[in-house]
Motif scaffolding. Structure first.
Motif, PDB file in Angstrom:
ATOM      1  N   VAL A  67       0.929  -1.121  -0.116  1.00 25.93           N
ATOM      2  CA  VAL A  67       0.092  -0.094  -0.011  1.00 25.93           C
ATOM      3  C   VAL A  67       0.933   1.220  -0.070  1.00 25.93           C
ATOM      4  N   PRO A  68       0.586   2.357  -0.603  1.00 19.97           N
ATOM      5  CA  PRO A  68       1.260   3.434  -0.596  1.00 19.97           C
ATOM      6  C   PRO A  68       1.502   4.034   0.690  1.00 19.97           C
ATOM      7  N   ILE A  69       2.617   4.553   1.116  1.00 14.85           N
ATOM      8  CA  ILE A  69       2.709   5.259   2.442  1.00 14.85           C
ATOM      9  C   ILE A  69       3.697   6.476   1.988  1.00 14.85           C
ATOM     10  N   GLU A  70       3.744   7.338   2.947  1.00 11.45           N
ATOM     11  CA  GLU A  70       4.219   8.619   2.721  1.00 11.45           C
ATOM     12  C   GLU A  70       4.607   9.168   3.974  1.00 11.45           C
ATOM     13  N   ASP A  71       5.532  10.305   4.023  1.00  9.41           N
ATOM     14  CA  ASP A  71       5.971  10.839   5.393  1.00  9.41           C
ATOM     15  C   ASP A  71       4.614  11.589   6.090  1.00  9.41           C
ATOM     16  N   GLY A  72       4.573  11.336   7.442  1.00  7.82           N
ATOM     17  CA  GLY A  72       3.592  11.814   8.162  1.00  7.82           C
ATOM     18  C   GLY A  72       2.297  10.946   8.336  1.00  7.82           C
ATOM     19  N   MET A  73       2.250   9.748   7.856  1.00 12.72           N
ATOM     20  CA  MET A  73       1.288   8.864   7.746  1.00 12.72           C
ATOM     21  C   MET A  73       1.629   8.039   8.823  1.00 12.72           C
ATOM     22  N   LYS A  74       0.379   7.616   9.625  1.00 13.79           N
ATOM     23  CA  LYS A  74       0.642   6.565  10.755  1.00 13.79           C
ATOM     24  C   LYS A  74       0.338   5.256  10.173  1.00 13.79           C
ATOM     25  N   VAL A  75       1.433   4.429  10.495  1.00 14.20           N
ATOM     26  CA  VAL A  75       1.233   3.025  10.023  1.00 14.20           C
ATOM     27  C   VAL A  75       1.495   2.027  11.205  1.00 14.20           C
ATOM     28  N   ILE A  76       1.357   0.719  10.779  1.00 11.32           N
ATOM     29  CA  ILE A  76       1.625  -0.446  11.739  1.00 11.32           C
ATOM     30  C   ILE A  76       2.504  -1.407  11.015  1.00 11.32           C
ATOM     31  N   VAL A  77       3.603  -1.487  11.365  1.00  9.28           N
ATOM     32  CA  VAL A  77       4.570  -2.484  10.592  1.00  9.28           C
ATOM     33  C   VAL A  77       4.604  -3.836  11.206  1.00  9.28           C
ATOM     34  N   THR A  78       4.541  -4.782  10.412  1.00  7.28           N
ATOM     35  CA  THR A  78       4.929  -6.090  11.035  1.00  7.28           C
ATOM     36  C   THR A  78       6.325  -6.399  10.642  1.00  7.28           C
TER      37      THR A  78
END
Lengths: 364, 67
Positions: A67-78
């Motif tokens: 999925v596209p992500i970019e700076d400032g985006m809150k994410v969950i990494v596995t």
């Protein structure tokens, strides 16, 4: 040197640390905000995730970034924590997904714009589903309510179908890959349509259907696809890439097969209409016959009237010519040879006279 | 081809043809009753066939959790 301490080479220390980390945290999920996102050589993805208290470097390959992500985006990494050979601690990321509705939506819009630009959702790519399929492939979780609704409605509507079902996870980290593999599997078989369904859920639950590789697999499917995910208001990228989009799994069943009960009602209705149509034709025939007879009768009447008038006229003419009428007016009828000396007969209206011709002169 | 062996699609096509006959120039009153009976019989067969058909649902054994 402390006798009790362990003497290790740098490489061994790194290896032991990694073993320890692997044992303690084989997989961790870490939530944070993306910073310093970059892609090197089109293959390697580097970024940091941070919160108010700290920051950790992350590494992954481009193909793992679904999925596209970019700076400032809150994410969950596995990810798996790892100490690199340069002594830098980082997370080797296996999967990353946006966290929270706002970020999910942002990621969705970014990917949607990218794939739209590539023409994956173009209307001209859409294929029609077979009118009545015989062999259908279904990709869903057999435990899901959406799947059960789909099967029930299909069974209520139509019969004689061969339905092959691939039981897959429809939410969570593993879902996109499982669905994708099932689509690949069915593309090696010969179903006439692949139906991908999942009932309603939160934006996070449905996010599996916004996975880039899965969306690409649906768009590339050799077999036409029908996707029914979530509720009517939900739109996933899988929906947009499908040949036909259903609002819900139940709607997918409705789009897939006709309703036999409706067909039966229609067939009955059509046959019911034939009898009045026949009666109507019979009545029309009778009316035509009546019309013809009336026309013929009118013609006979006209001819009769003509003869009747003709006869009356002739009678009147004949009556005027009747010699008795002339005699009644005082005239006389002479019969015989009008030669001097010859006998003649003179008829009047009431007497007959016998006479002799004594004189004959021509009128001047 | 016997009536029993014909598919629903074929029977429906034949019914369509019969119904069209009633609206066509070929319509003849003398044949209408026979054609009507034929249509009624076909409709009953289509209904019976549709209700008799059952779906075969097969959950495939293959697991998709690993590549």
């Amino acid at each position: 040197m402390d006798e009790s301490s362990l003497l290790l080479s740098v490489s061994d220390f790194i290896a032991v640390t990694n073993q320890t980390l692997e044992y303690a945290y084989p997989t961790v999920s870490v939530e944070g905000e993306v910073a310093s996102f970059k892609v090197n050589q089109g293959k390697y993805v580097f970024f940091d995730i941070k919160d108010q208290g700290g920051s950790i470097g992350c590494f992954m390959t481009v193909w793992q970034l679904r999925v596209p992500i970019e700076d400032g985006m809150k994410v969950i990494v596995t990810a798996t924590p790892k100490l690199t050979q340069w002594g830098k601690f980082s997370l080797t990321v296996r999967a990353v997904r946006p966290s929270g509705e706002g970020n999910l939506k942002k990621s969705f819009e970014l990917l949607r714009a990218k794939l739209e630009k590539e023409g994956l959702f173009a209307l001209e790519r859409k294929r029609r589903l077979p009118e009545i399929p015989h062999h259908v492939a279904v990709v869903s979780s057999t435990d899901a309510a959406g799947y059960k609704d789909f099967i029930k409605i299909v069974n209520d509507r139509w019969g004689g179908l061969k339905i092959d079902v691939a039981h897959v996870q429809v939410q969570g980290v593993g879902a996109p890959d499982q669905i994708l593999r099932a689509i690949k599997y069915f593309n090696e078989q010969e179903p006439e349509v692949i139906v991908i369904i999942r009932g309603g859920g939160s934006a996070d639950d449905l996010s599996a259907f916004n996975d880039e590789l899965l969306v690409r697999e649906i768009a590339a499917s050799r077999i036409p696809t029908l996707v029914g995910v979530g509720h009517e208001v939900d739109v996933s990228l899988a929906d947009l890439a499908a040949d036909v989009r259903a609002a819900t799994p139940s709607n997918a069943a409705q789009l897939l097969v006709p309703d036999k009960n409706e067909i039966i009602r229609n067939v009955r209705h059509r046959v019911t209409l034939l009898l009045p149509r026949t009666i109507q034709a019979l009545e029309r025939g009778q009316q035509n016959l009546r019309d013809t007879l009336e026309t013929a009768l009118a013609a006979i009447r006209r001819r009769y009237d003509w003869y009747d008038d003709h006869i009356r006229y002739n009678r009147r003419v004949l009556s005027e010519l009747d010699p008795r009428k002339v005699l009644a007016r005082g005239y006389a009828l002479i019969r015989g040879d009008l030669t001097v000396g010859k006998a003649i007969e003179i008829e009047k209206s009431d007497i007959l006279i016998k006479a002799e011709v004594t004189h004959v002169d021509r009128k001047a | 081809m016997s009536t029993e062996k014909r598919s629903i699609a074929e029977k429906t096509a034949q019914l369509d043809e019969l119904v069209s006959w009633f609206d066509s120039d070929a319509f003849e009153l003398e044949q209408a009753l026979d054609k009507f009976k034929e249509a009624e019989k076909l409709a009953a067969e289509i209904e019976k066939d549709l209700l008799a058909l059952k779906n075969e649902v097969n959950v495939i054994k293959k697991k998709f959790d690993e590549a």
